[in-house]
Design a protein around this motif. Structure first.
Motif, PDB file in Angstrom:
ATOM      1  N   ASP A 139       0.796  -1.139   0.218  1.00  0.00           N
ATOM      2  CA  ASP A 139       0.095   0.046  -0.002  1.00  0.00           C
ATOM      3  C   ASP A 139       0.886   1.346   0.095  1.00  0.00           C
ATOM      4  O   ASP A 139       1.479   1.511   0.708  1.00  0.00           O
ATOM      5  CB  ASP A 139      -0.968   0.009   1.061  1.00  0.00           C
ATOM      6  N   THR A 140       0.855   1.726  -1.059  1.00  0.00           N
ATOM      7  CA  THR A 140       1.720   3.075  -1.409  1.00  0.00           C
ATOM      8  C   THR A 140       0.797   4.377  -1.128  1.00  0.00           C
ATOM      9  O   THR A 140      -0.127   4.516  -1.463  1.00  0.00           O
ATOM     10  CB  THR A 140       2.432   2.967  -2.493  1.00  0.00           C
ATOM     11  N   TYR A 141       1.042   5.133  -0.026  1.00  0.00           N
ATOM     12  CA  TYR A 141       0.658   6.326   0.048  1.00  0.00           C
ATOM     13  C   TYR A 141       0.986   7.577  -1.029  1.00  0.00           C
ATOM     14  O   TYR A 141       2.344   7.637  -1.017  1.00  0.00           O
ATOM     15  CB  TYR A 141       0.581   6.963   1.774  1.00  0.00           C
ATOM     16  N   ILE A 142       0.338   8.128  -1.659  1.00  0.00           N
ATOM     17  CA  ILE A 142       0.637   9.153  -2.740  1.00  0.00           C
ATOM     18  C   ILE A 142       0.041  10.208  -2.114  1.00  0.00           C
ATOM     19  O   ILE A 142      -1.171  10.520  -2.132  1.00  0.00           O
ATOM     20  CB  ILE A 142       0.089   8.767  -3.866  1.00  0.00           C
ATOM     21  N   PRO A 143       0.864  11.419  -1.845  1.00  0.00           N
ATOM     22  CA  PRO A 143       0.198  12.861  -1.130  1.00  0.00           C
ATOM     23  C   PRO A 143      -0.400  13.323  -2.210  1.00  0.00           C
ATOM     24  O   PRO A 143       0.253  13.517  -3.513  1.00  0.00           O
ATOM     25  CB  PRO A 143       1.475  13.415  -0.414  1.00  0.00           C
TER      26      PRO A 143
END
Length: 99
Positions: free
Chosen positions: A4-8
């Motif tokens: 799960d990659t958080y993209i701001p």
């Protein structure tokens, strides 16, 4: 491999004063300042209203345009000076597109 990659999303938002962008709030604040400096209640009201109407006009002009529209407009329409010069871009009088 699932990560799960958080993209701001809000990394490059423009500066804000309250809920307003800085380019919309600046005319209102300038109008309030000039009205305060004038020293009369009538002039304060007139300057505050002029600032509010100017801010409203800026909001209408900026509608459905790039978030940095005001910066781009200032770049193309203000004269080049030590305060407005940008080093990474060509001068605004060079309008020939390459490519």
């Amino acid at each position: 491999m699932h990560a799960d990659t958080y993209i701001p999303r809000r990394l490059d938002d423009p500066w804000k004063i309250g809920f307003w962008d800085i380019d919309v709030a600046a005319p209102v604040l300038f109008g309030l300042f000039m009205g305060y400096m004038s020293g009369s209640k009538l002039a304060f009201a007139v300057c505050a209203l002029a600032g509010a109407f100017t801010a409203r006009a800026i909001v209408r002009i900026k509608a459905d345009k790039h978030p940095a529209f005001a910066m781009h407009w200032l770049y193309w329409h203000l004269p080049t000076s030590p305060l407005t010069v940008m080093r990474a871009t060509p001068p605004s009088h060079l309008r020939r597109m390459v490519g």
